[in-house]
Scaffold this motif. Structure first.
Motif, PDB file in Angstrom:
ATOM      1  N   PHE A 199      -0.582  -1.133  -1.310  1.00 20.08           N
ATOM      2  CA  PHE A 199      -1.158  -0.417  -0.111  1.00 20.08           C
ATOM      3  C   PHE A 199      -2.502  -0.544  -0.009  1.00 20.08           C
ATOM      4  CE2 PHE A 199       3.100   1.258   0.300  1.00 20.08           C
ATOM      5  CZ  PHE A 199       3.622   0.615   1.458  1.00 20.08           C
ATOM      6  N   TYR A 200      -3.242  -0.998   0.768  1.00 26.74           N
ATOM      7  CA  TYR A 200      -4.748  -1.147   0.899  1.00 26.74           C
ATOM      8  C   TYR A 200      -5.331   0.389   0.464  1.00 26.74           C
ATOM      9  CZ  TYR A 200      -4.616  -5.591   3.311  1.00 26.74           C
ATOM     10  OH  TYR A 200      -4.175  -6.962   3.507  1.00 26.74           O
ATOM     11  N   LYS A 201      -4.653   1.239   1.002  1.00 33.22           N
ATOM     12  CA  LYS A 201      -5.031   2.666   0.931  1.00 33.22           C
ATOM     13  C   LYS A 201      -4.983   2.904  -0.664  1.00 33.22           C
ATOM     14  CE  LYS A 201      -5.253   5.917   4.179  1.00 33.22           C
ATOM     15  NZ  LYS A 201      -4.461   6.331   5.276  1.00 33.22           N
ATOM     16  N   GLY A 202      -4.012   2.738  -1.259  1.00 32.08           N
ATOM     17  CA  GLY A 202      -3.519   2.764  -2.707  1.00 32.08           C
ATOM     18  C   GLY A 202      -4.645   2.195  -3.466  1.00 32.08           C
ATOM     19  N   LEU A 203      -4.828   0.991  -3.319  1.00 34.98           N
ATOM     20  CA  LEU A 203      -5.842   0.159  -4.019  1.00 34.98           C
ATOM     21  C   LEU A 203      -6.909   0.665  -3.941  1.00 34.98           C
ATOM     22  CD1 LEU A 203      -4.529  -3.367  -2.640  1.00 34.98           C
ATOM     23  CD2 LEU A 203      -4.243  -2.316  -5.191  1.00 34.98           C
ATOM     24  N   PHE A 204      -7.512   1.110  -2.495  1.00 35.47           N
ATOM     25  CA  PHE A 204      -8.959   1.648  -2.476  1.00 35.47           C
ATOM     26  C   PHE A 204      -9.312   2.766  -3.371  1.00 35.47           C
ATOM     27  CE2 PHE A 204     -12.088   3.982   0.104  1.00 35.47           C
ATOM     28  CZ  PHE A 204     -13.032   3.076   0.010  1.00 35.47           C
ATOM     29  N   SER A 205      -8.168   3.595  -3.420  1.00 34.71           N
ATOM     30  CA  SER A 205      -8.122   4.856  -3.962  1.00 34.71           C
ATOM     31  C   SER A 205      -8.356   4.506  -5.608  1.00 34.71           C
ATOM     32  CB  SER A 205      -7.303   5.834  -3.684  1.00 34.71           C
ATOM     33  OG  SER A 205      -5.857   5.575  -4.219  1.00 34.71           O
ATOM     34  N   LYS A 206      -7.664   3.623  -6.256  1.00 39.83           N
ATOM     35  CA  LYS A 206      -7.655   3.114  -7.288  1.00 39.83           C
ATOM     36  C   LYS A 206      -8.799   2.511  -7.912  1.00 39.83           C
ATOM     37  CE  LYS A 206      -3.681   5.360  -8.440  1.00 39.83           C
ATOM     38  NZ  LYS A 206      -3.765   6.739  -9.022  1.00 39.83           N
ATOM     39  N   ALA A 207      -9.560   1.818  -6.853  1.00 38.28           N
ATOM     40  CA  ALA A 207     -10.218   0.711  -7.108  1.00 38.28           C
ATOM     41  C   ALA A 207     -11.445   1.167  -8.288  1.00 38.28           C
ATOM     42  CB  ALA A 207     -11.156   0.153  -6.001  1.00 38.28           C
ATOM     43  N   ALA A 208     -11.748   2.115  -8.312  1.00 38.13           N
ATOM     44  CA  ALA A 208     -12.756   2.595  -9.132  1.00 38.13           C
ATOM     45  C   ALA A 208     -12.448   2.208 -10.873  1.00 38.13           C
ATOM     46  CB  ALA A 208     -13.455   4.011  -9.363  1.00 38.13           C
ATOM     47  N   GLY A 209     -11.157   2.426 -11.005  1.00 41.96           N
ATOM     48  CA  GLY A 209     -10.631   2.508 -12.547  1.00 41.96           C
ATOM     49  C   GLY A 209     -10.207   1.069 -12.864  1.00 41.96           C
ATOM     50  N   MET A 210     -10.185   0.098 -11.896  1.00 40.72           N
ATOM     51  CA  MET A 210      -9.576  -1.137 -12.050  1.00 40.72           C
ATOM     52  C   MET A 210     -10.474  -2.022 -12.996  1.00 40.72           C
ATOM     53  SD  MET A 210      -8.526  -2.335  -8.481  1.00 40.72           S
ATOM     54  CE  MET A 210      -7.218  -1.654  -7.405  1.00 40.72           C
ATOM     55  N   ASN A 211      -9.725  -2.681 -13.912  1.00 36.02           N
ATOM     56  CA  ASN A 211     -10.521  -3.686 -14.781  1.00 36.02           C
ATOM     57  C   ASN A 211     -11.201  -4.977 -14.125  1.00 36.02           C
ATOM     58  OD1 ASN A 211     -11.170  -6.018 -16.502  1.00 36.02           O
ATOM     59  ND2 ASN A 211      -9.272  -5.563 -17.693  1.00 36.02           N
ATOM     60  N   VAL A 212     -12.461  -4.718 -14.220  1.00 32.33           N
ATOM     61  CA  VAL A 212     -13.593  -5.523 -13.430  1.00 32.33           C
ATOM     62  C   VAL A 212     -13.096  -7.114 -13.463  1.00 32.33           C
ATOM     63  CG1 VAL A 212     -15.743  -6.273 -13.117  1.00 32.33           C
ATOM     64  CG2 VAL A 212     -15.106  -3.760 -13.720  1.00 32.33           C
TER      65      VAL A 212
END
Lengths: 302, 500, 475, 209
Positions: free
Chosen positions: C180-193
């Motif tokens: 979900f865009y919302k979920g992605l947005f909230s987890k974005a900071a921790g993603m592997n660049v």
């Protein structure tokens, strides 16, 4: 010593088996297995004819060619038994000794001044050039895998443990079979049976050779075939095997190899000449894959 | 209808009925005929007539099943004549022959290359030894000469390739090594039997084709109508010859691409067919089978049963082999797009027979000028469009299947042997006759002219190869030199048919 | 509600497909427009309320939904004119309208989707339905257009899918489990660049085929050229918007990671390249309709530049997109009249338009000023804001390049339009010229006037919506 | 075992460079279907059985049988000549595909991600770029479709890499596969033959500026 003997014995019937396989598959009776040998023997009893335009190179080339093959055979091990000559890096020597023989054949073809021979020489040179990297990458991969650099050590320490190394072994055997076909001018690269100069590769190079020289070249080809068969057989032999195991395996592999060549030549047409380079280069690509596979096995890459 | 004469196939006309035009009209008339692709030149030749040279041009009109004749008389001196070839390339070989034999000078013929170094040629100094081949000057190109002594057992002919590496830029074909003066022999040998045997030897692989052309021509000259059973036998023999040679060609093509299975199976299949000729007439090449006005070998019911068996056995194995052959990628990779003669080239150089049909040019005498049993068979020619080696191979396959079908159809209705045959009268004097037959290779044309006593005065033979050799030279351009053998085999042209 | 909407739209399209009666056809399209408007109004009143798990009408979705509903009215109107003028057989007409309804429905659903994979599915549906529209004329050229469109779109949709796969790798590492865009947005900071970068490259490249940007812009050009003009109008507006939405929603996620600046650079480069490509083609284009299509590429390029420059540029980008989606259909609708008169789209064969269709000529003249963003066009305002943001973000060189390119575009556009309006056509036989009623041009005047109105005096509600749409982006 | 299958998959990519007959291309695509079946079976054995069955069916039925059959049918029906007609010599194709494989290998080697199954990544990228290469380097549109199918196979391999955690994505991938290929091939079968003359089927290149 054992391998030299075995290879010489194998060379006696190798071409005969190929021809016999082909005859049977096309529904004919075909000549006896030793017919090619008899032909060669007949040639040995004849004198050679030299053209006025050719020089001494043309006369010594067949002998050098034959000698180079014999030299190469000396290095082939048999399971635990090492070849007569064996030293570190001998597979490089092996490749270059063969290349030397081929070089002389090419030079002697050019020496005749015939337009056909020159054509054949250029074709043969191109194909050897393309096949060489495949052989080197293949052998270096195994050197990397085993940590040794001589035929004997490589083959006696080569253990296939994991699945992936079996895949590597199978691929390597495949590459070697194809290299053997190319080096011996068999189908699908070259048609040994053709009588049309324009389509020949190896045959057209030796068009001007006759008598004893021609016999040497033909028998050299037989030896070369058996030599590659021996090399391939080593994949299936481990040093722990006793001689009464390894000899039947060796002979079995040689037989199988000859039959496969026969089958291949029966059921397909040869390639168009301009498709040969990419076909040969494919071997290099596959050798590279083997190399990557070896890296995978060694854990150099996850 | 005043400046040309319309005749049918195998029709004898009086020589004086062929209109004689002045050369300019003759040229424009005949070249304008050819503008239609349904018309092509079947023969154009010259002969000496009271210090003058008489030219006769025969154009076949395929759509109307007619042949259009016209002639001209010219002086042989230093005059330079405009050539037909400059307008239509398909005349090149005829004009080269006329030039070689009679020394006519052409003002705008592109290349008056010798045809066959005939013994009675005009310029005795022109020999193969001093013939200068076409050359291209370049550091990067090389020439490869092949023949006339051939590595495989083919016939003599010299091929001069100009190559850039493996690629052929130009091929020049020079024939004439087998020139036997057959046309002259036809005049010298006065007995009918001698002439018939001569015609059997024009081209060894087209015995039935050439012989039946000759006998039909002769019968027409003698105003003789062949009996039904003779016609039947000739048609049957023509179709059998077609099947046999085509099968042999398929075998040879397989050999040239190193396809061992095809080579040996097709090779084996050819044998029972030619052996059937042996059973029928005692000769594997059908020599002796066809004679003018009579036949020694009536095609009996027993023979029919035997042929039926042979064909059944043949067809089973053949179709099995062909189905493998046509699907095998390594085979197709060699055949497709190799040696292409496109429709434009095929029309321009006037190809006939299989070669024309493979390029989409519909030329088949069986359909356009039918005789014998072909009138009833309603032959429909098979054409392909690519003009490559594979098309020519496919044509062979389709024609084999078609011929088998025709033979089957014919076998259902074998005519009774005519016991009492009308005797052959003498040939009509002062006449011209032309006979066309579709041999397996293509159209065969024989022309004859008789003198006032009814003896042969001129005899002209034209094998289909005469038209088609140039097609081979064009086909191999830009191909690899190693593909030449298979191209050559796909055309399978006759050396001796050309050299005569 | 969305469930009812999708089902009813589906039923309508099926009925349209099977119906052979012209009157029923009118009735069904009107019914669909009512449905579409009803749905739009409903969603407008239920902002940010998730429906059927996968659909959330956020501000961005509402904006584009409203535009779609506005544009679809003239689109249906002109489609009927088109079908009547070419005397379509009922079967072809049925396919045409059914495909159009499916296209509009799947676009609406794609706007509303809050899940990256669901958006992807509906985008794929738009490809299929639009290809039926492109192929409408059933000749070899339209076949070629359809083939290229489907092929390029299939590849681009595959690229998007690969991007989603990479994204899922990145999400798993930051502990997320859904897309979900919302979920992605909230987890974005921790993603592997690394994975996010790869995902961005693939998703961005994939959506450029819909958005009409370099590198996959070609498909859209052929599609707009070959489709009937009313369908081309949709392709040139609402269909391009879905490409933008696909990119924008992912851009929101990126904006929460450390690679925002990198992504901005990519978008900036793409934008400039798109404007450049559009300029090059517009200078030597021979087909008027294709010129309009290239003009869309130019505008999408500007929008990307605005988005990438940040600040006021983001507001301007969305405003520009809105205005473009209103202005471009007008041009394509007018193109329908042009091809009815001349039976050709080649500039060489067109001309003297004032003589044959006065109102139409006025529309073209009017549209020329609007689309090339000359004052008082609303697009002037949005372009000006984009330039300002470029200036503010310090990209002077880009600004200079863009201004030069735009000048060339205006020249090329003007040259062709004025030739079309005033210079006599070559080899045109004006004996049987179809007379076109001025009524048909009304919709175009309305759309173009809206562009001026919205640009000069944006309604307060719209400003709020735009601002809320870009509120997720860092300031 | 998966590794072996994937290596064989890569070899089939190299073979695409050598092959010049449409028939060999079809054979390769079908063969890749079988390999993907094996890979999916080994890798996804843990996910719920319904999903697994769907995936296995898709690989074996769709990729291995239906599509190749369809392609054959199209070639026969539209009388497309059987050669691939590359713009570049085949020799170069083999070299380029080798470079692609090596490149993907080197690229993946720069990634330090313990969770990533590198070999999947390498194979998928190789297939992806090989497919793209085939699309740009071949003249016939049917070969473009084949290139696209190779890309699809690459995507499938890639989705395997994340398949255990997110089976839904694999399903969507399959959806894409079926959708796109049926559609692409569908146009071919039904329309191209009717509207265009034979010669035009092979090249569509009239639309340009």
């Amino acid at each position: 010593m054992l391998s030299l003997l075995l290879i010489i014995i194998a060379s006696l019937f190798f071409t005969g088996i190929i021809i016999r396989t082909k005859s049977i598959l096309s529904g004919r009776k075909g000549p006896g297995i030793f017919q090619p040998l008899k032909d060669i023997w007949r040639l040995f009893k004849k004198g050679a004819v030299y053209s006025n335009t050719s020089s001494f190179v043309f006369q010594i080339a067949p002998s050098i060619y034959f000698a180079s093959i014999l030299m190469a055979i000396l290095m082939i091990p048999l399971g635990g038994h090492q070849g007569i000559i064996s030293f570190k890096g001998d597979f490089i020597f092996f490749a270059y000794v063969l290349a030397l023989g081929k070089f002389f054949m090419i030079v002697s073809a050019l020496d005749t001044g015939s337009s056909f021979s020159g054509m054949g020489a250029s074709r043969e040179a191109l194909y050897s050039l393309l096949a060489e990297p495949a052989f080197f990458i293949l052998m270096s991969s195994f050197a990397l895998l085993t940590g040794y650099t001589s035929f004997h050590e490589i083959f006696s320490t080569l253990h296939f443990g994991t699945y992936i190394s079996y895949a590597i072994g199978a691929l390597a055997a495949f590459v070697l079979v194809i290299i053997a076909l190319i080096e011996n001018s068999r189908m699908p690269i070259d048609d040994p049976k053709t009588h049309l100069e324009l389509t020949m590769v190896h045959e057209v190079m030796i068009l001007d050779n006759s008598g004893f020289d021609l016999g040497l070249i033909l028998y050299g080809t037989n030896l070369k075939f058996a030599m590659y068969g021996g090399l391939i057989a080593n994949f299936f032999l481990t040093p722990s095997y006793e001689w009464y195991f390894s000899i039947p395996i060796f002979i079995g592999v040689q037989l199988l190899f000859a039959v496969i060549v026969g089958i291949l030549e029966s059921f397909m047409a040869r390639f168009r000449m301009n498709h040969n380079p990419q076909y040969i280069f494919m071997l290099t690509s596959i050798s590279l894959l083997i190399f990557l596979g070896v890296l995978l096995v060694l854990g150099k890459i996850a | 209808m005043d400046n040309y004469l319309v005749i049918n196939n195998n029709q004898t006309v009086l020589l004086k009925d062929i209109p004689v035009l002045n050369y300019e009209d003759f040229l424009s008339l005949n070249t304008s005929f050819i503008d239609e692709s349904t018309r092509h030149c079947v023969n154009y030749f010259a002969y000496k007539l009271h210090n003058k040279l008489k030219l006769i041009c025969c154009i076949a009109d395929d759509s109307n099943s007619t042949i259009l004749l016209s002639s001209s008389e010219i002086n042989v001196d230093e005059t330079e004549y405009p050539s037909f070839t400059a307008k239509h390339l398909s005349f090149h070989i005829f004009e080269r022959e006329i030039h070689e034999n009679f020394g006519i000078k052409y003002s705008d013929h592109p290349w008056l290359k010798p045809v066959r170094f005939a013994y009675d040629r005009h310029d005795k100094n022109s020999t193969i030894d001093n013939y200068s081949f076409y050359q291209i000057d370049s550091e990067e190109l090389h020439e490869v000469g092949v023949g006339p002594i051939h590595a495989g057992v083919i016939e003599p002919g010299h091929f001069r390739f100009i190559c850039n590496g493996e690629q052929i830029l130009h091929l020049e074909i020079q024939l004439g090594f087998q020139h036997r003066g057959i046309e002259q022999l036809f005049l010298n040998k006065t007995k009918l039997l001698q002439r018939t045997t001569l015609s059997e030897s024009i081209a060894g692989d087209t015995v039935v084709g050439h012989t039946s052309t000759f006998v039909k021509l002769w019968e027409s000259l003698c105003n003789y109508k062949a009996d039904e059973d003779i016609q039947f036998a000739r048609t049957l023999a023509l179709e059998l010859e077609r099947i046999a040679i085509h099968t042999g060609d398929l075998s040879a093509i397989s050999t040239d691409i190193a396809y061992q299975l095809g080579s040996s199976v097709f090779g084996r299949l050819r044998t029972p067919l030619i052996n059937f000729f042996q059973i029928w007439c005692g000769n594997r090449l059908a020599k002796g089978l066809i004679r003018a006005g009579h036949s020694h070998f009536y095609f009996t019911k027993e023979l029919a049963a035997q042929l039926e068996n042979t064909l059944n056995a043949y067809e089973k194995d053949y179709s099995e082999m062909w189905n493998v052959f046509k699907e095998l990628p390594s085979v197709l990779a060699r055949l497709e797009k190799t040696g292409v003669v496109n429709l434009e080239q095929a029309t321009a150089i006037g190809t006939v027979g299989m070669v024309a049909k493979a390029s989409g040019l519909n030329r088949d005498i069986r359909a356009s000028h039918p005789d014998n049993n072909y009138v009833d068979l309603k032959h429909e020619p098979i054409t392909k469009r690519h003009g490559d080696v594979y098309s020519r191979t496919q044509i062979r396959n389709n024609e084999i299947e078609q011929s088998i079908e025709y033979i089957r159809k014919m076998l259902q209705n074998i005519p009774e042997e005519t016991k009492e045959r009308a005797p052959l009268s003498l040939p009509a004097p002062n006449s011209f006759c032309l006979s066309l037959t579709e041999g397996w290779r293509g159209e065969i044309c024989h022309c004859a002219i008789t003198d006032e006593k009814g003896d042969l005065m001129v005899y002209k033979i034209k094998d289909p190869s005469v038209h088609n050799w140039l097609a081979l030279a064009l086909a191999v351009r830009n191909n690899e030199i190693s593909d030449f053998p298979v191209c050559n085999k796909s055309f399978n042209l006759s050396y001796c048919g050309h050299d005569i | 509600m969305i469930g009812y909407y999708l089902t009813s739209a589906f039923i309508i399209s099926i009925l349209l497909f099977f119906n052979k009666n012209l009157k029923v056809n009118y009735l069904l399209t009107i019914l669909f427009m009512i449905l579409q408007w009803g749905f739009t109004i409903y969603e407008y009143n239920h902002k940010n309320i998730t429906d059927l798990v996968y659909f959330t009408p956020d501000s961005l979705a509402i904006i584009f939904l409203v535009i779609l509903s506005i544009v679809c009215i003239p689109a249906f109107y002109h489609s009927h004119i088109f079908c009547n003028s070419t005397k379509e057989i009922p079967y072809n007409r049925g396919i045409y309208f059914a495909a159009m309804v499916i296209l509009l429905t799947s676009l609406s659903a794609a706007y509303l989707s809050n899940h990256i994979a669901i958006t992807w599915i509906f985008v794929e549906l738009t490809t299929l339905s639009s290809s039926a529209l492109i192929y409408h004329r059933r000749n070899s050229l339209s076949l070629e257009g359809t083939w290229k469109y489907i092929f390029v779109c299939s590849i681009s949709i595959t690229l998007v899918f690969i991007g989603i796969l990479f994204l899922s790798l990145a999400v798993q590492q930051s502990g997320g489990t859904d897309l979900f865009y919302k979920g992605l947005f909230s987890k974005a900071a921790g993603m592997n660049v690394f994975w996010v970068k790869l995902a961005f490259l693939f998703i961005f490249t994939g959506y450029t085929s819909k958005a009409g940007l370099v590198p996959m812009y070609t498909a859209g050009i052929d599609a707009k050229d070959k489709a009937p003009s009313p369908a081309a109008a949709l392709f040139g507006s609402v269909l391009m918007n879905i490409g933008f939405i696909g990119i924008f929603r992912f851009y929101e996620i990126i904006s929460a990671t450390s690679i925002l600046a990198w992504a901005n650079n990519i978008m900036l480069i793409t934008g400039v390249l798109s404007v450049f490509v559009a300029t090059v083609y517009m200078l030597h284009v021979k087909n008027l309709k294709r010129m309009f299509a290239y003009s869309s590429v130019e505008h999408m390029g500007l929008i990307m530049i605005g988005l990438a420059s940040g600040g006021i540029g983001r507001y301007a980008a969305i405003l520009h997109l809105i205005l473009h989606s209103l202005a471009k259909p007008a041009l394509f609708f007018q193109m329908g009249q042009v091809s009815r008169i001349y039976n050709s789209k080649m500039i060489y064969e067109l001309g003297d338009y004032f003589k044959y269709n006065l109102t139409g000529a006025l529309v073209l003249l009017y549209a020329f000023f609007i689309v090339t963003a000359m004052p008082p066009s609303g697009m002037f305002v949005s372009e000006f804001l984009i330039f300002r943001s470029l200036f503010e973000s310090g990209n002077f060189y880009v600004l200079v390049i863009i201004l030069i390119l735009l000048t060339m575009i205006i020249w090329a556009f003007g040259k062709n339009i004025f030739k079309m309006l005033f210079i006599k056509p070559v080899g045109f036989n004006d004996l049987n010229v179809e007379k076109i009623s001025p009524v048909e041009s009304i919709s175009q005047f309305v759309l173009l006037t809206m562009v001026i109105y919205i640009g000069l005096n944006p309604p307060h509600e719209l400003v709020l919506l735009i601002n809320s749409a870009i509120s997720n982006l860092p300031h | 075992m998966t590794n072996i299958l994937l290596i064989i998959f890569t070899i089939s990519l190299i073979y695409l460079g050598v092959a010049n007959r449409l028939k060999s291309y079809i054979a390769v695509i079908s063969f890749q279907g079988i390999i993907l079946f094996g890979v999916a079976f080994i890798e996804l054995i843990e996910i719920n059985w319904l999903n697994l069955v769907l995936i296995l069916l898709e690989t074996i039925v769709f990729k291995t049988i239906v599509i190749p059959y369809f392609l054959n049918y199209i070639i026969k029906k539209n009388k497309i000549t059987r050669e691939a007609e590359p713009f570049l010599p085949d020799f170069l194709s083999v070299v380029i595909i080798t470079v692609i494989i090596l490149g993907s290998f080197l690229l993946s080697n720069t990634i330090n991600d313990p969770k990533l199954k590198k070999i999947f990544f390498v194979v998928a990228l190789s297939a992806l770029f090989t497919g793209l290469y085939i699309i740009v380097s071949r003249r016939k549109i049917i070969t473009h479709v084949m290139g696209f199918l190779v890309i699809e196979n690459g995507v499938f391999v890639l989705s395997m890499a994340v398949g255990n955690e997110m089976p839904m994505l694999v399903n969507i991938g399959i959806l894409l596969d079926i959708f796109a290929s049926v559609f692409l091939l569908g146009i071919f079968v039904n329309k191209i033959g009717d509207v265009l003359k034979e010669g035009d089927v092979e090249h569509l290149s009239k639309l340009k500026d």
